[in-house]
Design an enzyme around this catalytic site. Structure first.
Site, PDB file in Angstrom:
ATOM      1  N   HIS A  47     -12.811  -2.846   9.706  1.00  0.00           N
ATOM      2  CA  HIS A  47     -12.918  -3.762   8.431  1.00  0.00           C
ATOM      3  C   HIS A  47     -11.568  -4.393   8.328  1.00  0.00           C
ATOM      4  CE1 HIS A  47     -12.009   0.159   7.505  1.00  0.00           C
ATOM      5  NE2 HIS A  47     -11.888   0.077   6.322  1.00  0.00           N
ATOM      6  N   ARG A  48     -10.539  -3.376   8.248  1.00  0.00           N
ATOM      7  CA  ARG A  48      -9.030  -3.883   8.125  1.00  0.00           C
ATOM      8  C   ARG A  48      -8.600  -4.691   9.070  1.00  0.00           C
ATOM      9  NH1 ARG A  48      -8.353  -0.280   4.985  1.00  0.00           N
ATOM     10  NH2 ARG A  48      -8.292   1.207   6.741  1.00  0.00           N
ATOM     11  N   LYS A 105      -3.128   3.220   6.331  1.00  0.00           N
ATOM     12  CA  LYS A 105      -3.287   1.746   6.071  1.00  0.00           C
ATOM     13  C   LYS A 105      -1.840   0.938   6.749  1.00  0.00           C
ATOM     14  CE  LYS A 105      -6.294   1.220   2.167  1.00  0.00           C
ATOM     15  NZ  LYS A 105      -6.357   0.597   0.767  1.00  0.00           N
ATOM     16  N   ASP A 126      -7.996  -4.096  -0.756  1.00  0.00           N
ATOM     17  CA  ASP A 126      -8.888  -3.084  -1.256  1.00  0.00           C
ATOM     18  C   ASP A 126      -9.761  -2.909  -0.360  1.00  0.00           C
ATOM     19  OD1 ASP A 126      -9.084  -1.393  -3.705  1.00  0.00           O
ATOM     20  OD2 ASP A 126     -10.975  -2.400  -4.060  1.00  0.00           O
ATOM     21  N   THR A 130       0.731  -1.220  -0.102  1.00  0.00           N
ATOM     22  CA  THR A 130       0.009   0.130  -0.020  1.00  0.00           C
ATOM     23  C   THR A 130       0.921   1.057  -0.056  1.00  0.00           C
ATOM     24  OG1 THR A 130      -1.761   1.184   1.028  1.00  0.00           O
ATOM     25  CG2 THR A 130      -0.040  -0.132   2.526  1.00  0.00           C
TER      26      THR A 130
HETATM   27  P1  IMP Z   1      -7.716   1.716  -1.878  1.00  0.00           P
HETATM   28  O1  IMP Z   1      -6.475   2.300  -1.545  1.00  0.00           O
HETATM   29  O2  IMP Z   1      -7.808   1.813  -3.334  1.00  0.00           O
HETATM   30  O3  IMP Z   1      -7.972   0.449  -0.985  1.00  0.00           O
HETATM   31  O4  IMP Z   1      -8.770   3.090  -1.345  1.00  0.00           O
HETATM   32  C1  IMP Z   1      -9.379   2.872  -0.409  1.00  0.00           C
HETATM   33  C2  IMP Z   1     -10.137   4.395  -0.093  1.00  0.00           C
HETATM   34  O5  IMP Z   1     -11.384   4.041   0.731  1.00  0.00           O
HETATM   35  C3  IMP Z   1      -9.176   5.275   0.908  1.00  0.00           C
HETATM   36  O6  IMP Z   1      -8.497   6.195   0.118  1.00  0.00           O
HETATM   37  C4  IMP Z   1     -10.098   6.146   1.667  1.00  0.00           C
HETATM   38  O7  IMP Z   1     -10.845   7.090   1.045  1.00  0.00           O
HETATM   39  C5  IMP Z   1     -11.511   4.917   1.882  1.00  0.00           C
HETATM   40  N1  IMP Z   1     -10.955   4.063   3.085  1.00  0.00           N
HETATM   41  C6  IMP Z   1     -10.642   2.704   3.197  1.00  0.00           C
HETATM   42  N2  IMP Z   1     -10.489   2.352   4.523  1.00  0.00           N
HETATM   43  C7  IMP Z   1     -10.911   3.378   5.212  1.00  0.00           C
HETATM   44  C8  IMP Z   1     -10.629   3.703   6.545  1.00  0.00           C
HETATM   45  O8  IMP Z   1     -10.429   2.810   7.637  1.00  0.00           O
HETATM   46  N3  IMP Z   1     -11.124   4.949   7.006  1.00  0.00           N
HETATM   47  C9  IMP Z   1     -11.270   5.807   6.304  1.00  0.00           C
HETATM   48  N4  IMP Z   1     -11.376   5.759   4.812  1.00  0.00           N
HETATM   49  C10 IMP Z   1     -11.155   4.525   4.462  1.00  0.00           C
END
Ligand code: IMP
Length: 201
Positions: free
Chosen positions: A183-184, A15, A72, A10
């Site tokens: 969730h994570r 994250k 994701d 990531t």
């Molecule tokens: P990814 O990096 O493509 O998985 O994008 C995930 C996006 O979802 C992030 O940039 C946030 O906008 C949103 N997101 C995912 N997890 C969280 C969280 O734990 N808190 C707040 N926003 C989240």
């Protein structure tokens, strides 16, 4: 001791912090993408969280020739038909901009009653080596969207995401508590045994 490396794929520092904390007991060496500055980024063009997690994990495992853990994740808002969903990171435009994304959600929810503001964060994690995905796991946390941001912790949509069971937004929760319920956190705990077995050996 020579611990086996696991690339946590990531570029999101929020994250990476959460995953590091959750894996601190695991006898592996967590490596971030910052140690691979030349690595190409995959095109995240799947229509589901699982599809994107899988393609990211395989891409980074092949590029680094080792184990990779990818996730994701995103926000699904009921009153927006599940949006922003897989487009959460770039909901307001091509550049990732948390402020603009939050402003867009607040604007789209104008006039929507509290009771209809249900939402959830969803996360799918995938563990892969260069032969393919070896395990996946998912997690969900339910909440409600609020207009006024609250809290300084976390990232993304956290200040507008009220976790009603906690009486706090995700940005008001401490990092440890967020990991316990998020969730994570749930998705990663579901993969811990496989990470221990396959990566730590
Ligand atoms: P990814 O990096 O493509 O998985 O994008 C995930 C996006 O979802 C992030 O940039 C946030 O906008 C949103 N997101 C995912 N997890 C969280 C969280 O734990 N808190 C707040 N926003 C989240």
């Amino acid at each position: 001791m020579n611990q086996p490396p696991l690339l946590v794929a990531t570029t999101n520092p929020g994250k990476l912090r959460e995953v590091r904390a959750l894996l601190r007991e695991c006898p592996i060496r967590i490596v971030g993408l910052d140690e691979f500055p030349r690595m190409p980024e995959p095109v995240e063009d799947a229509e589901t969280f699982e599809g994107n997690a899988r393609l990211k994990a395989i891409h980074y495992a092949r590029c680094s020739n080792g184990w990779a853990l990818a996730d994701d994740s995103g926000l699904e808002v009921d009153a927006l038909g599940g949006q922003p969903g897989v487009r959460s990171a770039r909901f307001a435009g091509d550049v990732r901009d948390d402020g603009a994304n939050n402003a867009k959600v607040v604007r789209l929810l104008r006039g929507v009653a509290d009771a209809a503001r249900g939402a959830r964060f969803v996360c799918v994690m995938a563990l892969a080596d260069r032969d393919g995905v070896k395990a996946t796991s998912s997690g969900v946390v339910a909440g409600r969207m609020i207009d006024e941001p609250r809290g300084e912790n976390g990232f993304g949509y956290d200040p507008h995401f009220l976790v009603e069971s906690e009486g706090m937004t995700a940005a008001e929760l401490g990092a440890e508590r967020k990991n316990e319920i998020s969730h994570r956190g749930t998705a990663l705990r579901g993969l811990l045994a496989e990470i221990q077995r396959l990566v730590a050996g």
